[in-house]
Motif scaffolding. Sequence first.
Motif, PDB file in Angstrom:
ATOM      1  N   LEU A  13     -23.464  10.944   9.088  1.00  0.00           N
ATOM      2  CA  LEU A  13     -22.326  11.921   9.437  1.00  0.00           C
ATOM      3  C   LEU A  13     -21.145  11.067   9.993  1.00  0.00           C
ATOM      4  O   LEU A  13     -20.132  11.124   9.673  1.00  0.00           O
ATOM      5  N   MET A  14     -21.704  10.160  11.033  1.00  0.00           N
ATOM      6  CA  MET A  14     -20.784   9.219  11.522  1.00  0.00           C
ATOM      7  C   MET A  14     -20.264   8.300  10.611  1.00  0.00           C
ATOM      8  O   MET A  14     -18.718   7.812  10.445  1.00  0.00           O
ATOM      9  N   MET A  15     -20.793   7.966   9.523  1.00  0.00           N
ATOM     10  CA  MET A  15     -20.235   6.840   8.666  1.00  0.00           C
ATOM     11  C   MET A  15     -19.489   7.568   7.491  1.00  0.00           C
ATOM     12  O   MET A  15     -18.457   7.140   7.389  1.00  0.00           O
ATOM     13  N   GLN A  16     -19.987   8.711   7.343  1.00  0.00           N
ATOM     14  CA  GLN A  16     -18.852   9.518   6.244  1.00  0.00           C
ATOM     15  C   GLN A  16     -17.473   9.775   7.087  1.00  0.00           C
ATOM     16  O   GLN A  16     -16.575   9.735   6.366  1.00  0.00           O
ATOM     17  N   GLN A  17     -17.650  10.306   8.439  1.00  0.00           N
ATOM     18  CA  GLN A  17     -16.329  10.275   8.995  1.00  0.00           C
ATOM     19  C   GLN A  17     -15.532   9.389   9.081  1.00  0.00           C
ATOM     20  O   GLN A  17     -14.386   9.024   8.999  1.00  0.00           O
ATOM     21  N   SER A  18     -16.289   8.013   9.154  1.00  0.00           N
ATOM     22  CA  SER A  18     -15.456   6.610   9.640  1.00  0.00           C
ATOM     23  C   SER A  18     -14.813   6.327   8.122  1.00  0.00           C
ATOM     24  O   SER A  18     -13.666   5.996   8.038  1.00  0.00           O
ATOM     25  N   ILE A  19     -15.483   6.594   7.083  1.00  0.00           N
ATOM     26  CA  ILE A  19     -15.112   6.217   5.810  1.00  0.00           C
ATOM     27  C   ILE A  19     -13.921   7.154   5.636  1.00  0.00           C
ATOM     28  O   ILE A  19     -12.885   6.754   4.996  1.00  0.00           O
ATOM     29  N   GLN A  20     -14.051   8.289   5.706  1.00  0.00           N
ATOM     30  CA  GLN A  20     -12.900   9.408   5.557  1.00  0.00           C
ATOM     31  C   GLN A  20     -11.554   8.957   6.419  1.00  0.00           C
ATOM     32  O   GLN A  20     -10.633   9.065   5.773  1.00  0.00           O
ATOM     33  N   SER A  21     -11.817   8.664   7.656  1.00  0.00           N
ATOM     34  CA  SER A  21     -10.797   8.221   8.540  1.00  0.00           C
ATOM     35  C   SER A  21     -10.130   6.923   7.937  1.00  0.00           C
ATOM     36  O   SER A  21      -8.728   6.893   7.940  1.00  0.00           O
ATOM     37  N   GLN A  22     -10.946   5.770   7.470  1.00  0.00           N
ATOM     38  CA  GLN A  22     -10.291   4.700   6.810  1.00  0.00           C
ATOM     39  C   GLN A  22      -9.501   5.151   5.696  1.00  0.00           C
ATOM     40  O   GLN A  22      -8.298   4.433   5.448  1.00  0.00           O
ATOM     41  N   GLU A  23     -10.093   5.925   4.808  1.00  0.00           N
ATOM     42  CA  GLU A  23      -9.292   6.365   3.512  1.00  0.00           C
ATOM     43  C   GLU A  23      -8.025   7.076   3.967  1.00  0.00           C
ATOM     44  O   GLU A  23      -6.815   6.699   3.424  1.00  0.00           O
ATOM     45  N   THR A  24      -8.207   8.134   4.984  1.00  0.00           N
ATOM     46  CA  THR A  24      -6.665   8.696   5.336  1.00  0.00           C
ATOM     47  C   THR A  24      -5.857   7.728   5.804  1.00  0.00           C
ATOM     48  O   THR A  24      -4.703   7.722   5.566  1.00  0.00           O
ATOM     49  N   LYS A  25      -6.239   6.645   6.519  1.00  0.00           N
ATOM     50  CA  LYS A  25      -5.394   5.609   7.243  1.00  0.00           C
ATOM     51  C   LYS A  25      -4.701   4.771   6.109  1.00  0.00           C
ATOM     52  O   LYS A  25      -3.541   4.590   5.907  1.00  0.00           O
ATOM     53  N   LYS A  26      -5.325   4.449   5.055  1.00  0.00           N
ATOM     54  CA  LYS A  26      -4.912   3.868   4.045  1.00  0.00           C
ATOM     55  C   LYS A  26      -3.885   4.359   3.149  1.00  0.00           C
ATOM     56  O   LYS A  26      -2.835   3.668   2.722  1.00  0.00           O
ATOM     57  N   GLU A  27      -4.315   5.769   2.893  1.00  0.00           N
ATOM     58  CA  GLU A  27      -3.119   6.762   2.058  1.00  0.00           C
ATOM     59  C   GLU A  27      -1.977   6.474   3.098  1.00  0.00           C
ATOM     60  O   GLU A  27      -0.882   6.456   2.694  1.00  0.00           O
ATOM     61  N   THR A  28      -1.888   6.694   4.592  1.00  0.00           N
ATOM     62  CA  THR A  28      -0.771   6.644   5.389  1.00  0.00           C
ATOM     63  C   THR A  28      -0.050   5.318   5.251  1.00  0.00           C
ATOM     64  O   THR A  28       1.187   5.720   5.129  1.00  0.00           O
ATOM     65  N   VAL A  29      -0.841   4.256   5.290  1.00  0.00           N
ATOM     66  CA  VAL A  29      -0.333   2.989   5.198  1.00  0.00           C
ATOM     67  C   VAL A  29       0.790   2.828   3.786  1.00  0.00           C
ATOM     68  O   VAL A  29       1.632   2.407   3.884  1.00  0.00           O
ATOM     69  N   SER A  30      -0.121   3.327   2.801  1.00  0.00           N
ATOM     70  CA  SER A  30       0.473   3.201   1.657  1.00  0.00           C
ATOM     71  C   SER A  30       1.705   3.897   1.493  1.00  0.00           C
ATOM     72  O   SER A  30       2.671   3.721   0.760  1.00  0.00           O
ATOM     73  N   ALA A  31       1.768   5.127   1.804  1.00  0.00           N
ATOM     74  CA  ALA A  31       2.846   5.997   1.848  1.00  0.00           C
ATOM     75  C   ALA A  31       4.261   5.463   2.716  1.00  0.00           C
ATOM     76  O   ALA A  31       5.162   5.553   2.382  1.00  0.00           O
ATOM     77  N   GLU A  32       3.853   4.870   3.838  1.00  0.00           N
ATOM     78  CA  GLU A  32       4.899   4.282   4.859  1.00  0.00           C
ATOM     79  C   GLU A  32       5.310   3.167   4.138  1.00  0.00           C
ATOM     80  O   GLU A  32       6.619   2.840   4.511  1.00  0.00           O
ATOM     81  N   ASN A  33       4.748   2.302   3.478  1.00  0.00           N
ATOM     82  CA  ASN A  33       5.105   1.055   3.068  1.00  0.00           C
ATOM     83  C   ASN A  33       5.346   1.092   1.394  1.00  0.00           C
ATOM     84  O   ASN A  33       5.253   0.121   0.514  1.00  0.00           O
ATOM     85  N   LYS A  34       6.049   2.182   0.836  1.00  0.00           N
ATOM     86  CA  LYS A  34       6.165   2.233  -0.612  1.00  0.00           C
ATOM     87  C   LYS A  34       7.436   1.314  -0.840  1.00  0.00           C
ATOM     88  O   LYS A  34       8.307   1.674  -0.015  1.00  0.00           O
ATOM     89  N   TYR A  35       7.291   0.462  -1.480  1.00  0.00           N
ATOM     90  CA  TYR A  35       8.453  -0.636  -1.842  1.00  0.00           C
ATOM     91  C   TYR A  35       9.318  -0.114  -2.912  1.00  0.00           C
ATOM     92  O   TYR A  35       8.524   0.328  -4.038  1.00  0.00           O
TER      93      TYR A  35
END
Length: 146
Positions: A13-35
Amino acid sequence: MKTSAVKIVIVTLMMQQSIQSQETKKETVSAENKYTIENCVNHFELQKATKTKVGYQYWFADKDFTQENTLKMSIVEPGKSTHAPHHHIEEELFYILEGKAQFYLDGKTVIAGPNTSFYCPSNVEHGISNVGDTNLKYLVIKKDLK
């Protein structure tokens, strides 16, 4: 349920939460740095420049927008320098656009004008100053490691 089975479930469960958190972070970074073409073209505007004690500076690109690369234009008044000779971990490249610059590197100096570049290796003492009678205008290019 045995203790080892409970531990496995908790770790899973912890690993799944960590993976989901990383995926959310990647989506946020991608949205913020849209060139886009609009934010990737930067034309110099004096009113957007930052006033300094010796002239002003204008950031064409900073590490928050790029992948830690920076491009800055500095304008220094006659007889002044942005700061005393110093060193830092980042290497730098200066490109003289206008004026007469004195470049200090590791105890030696050279004077040069437009269309000249100066390279500063990592951790080597360096500095640049205006030795002309007009403003010195130069570009500073580096990868910010901070």
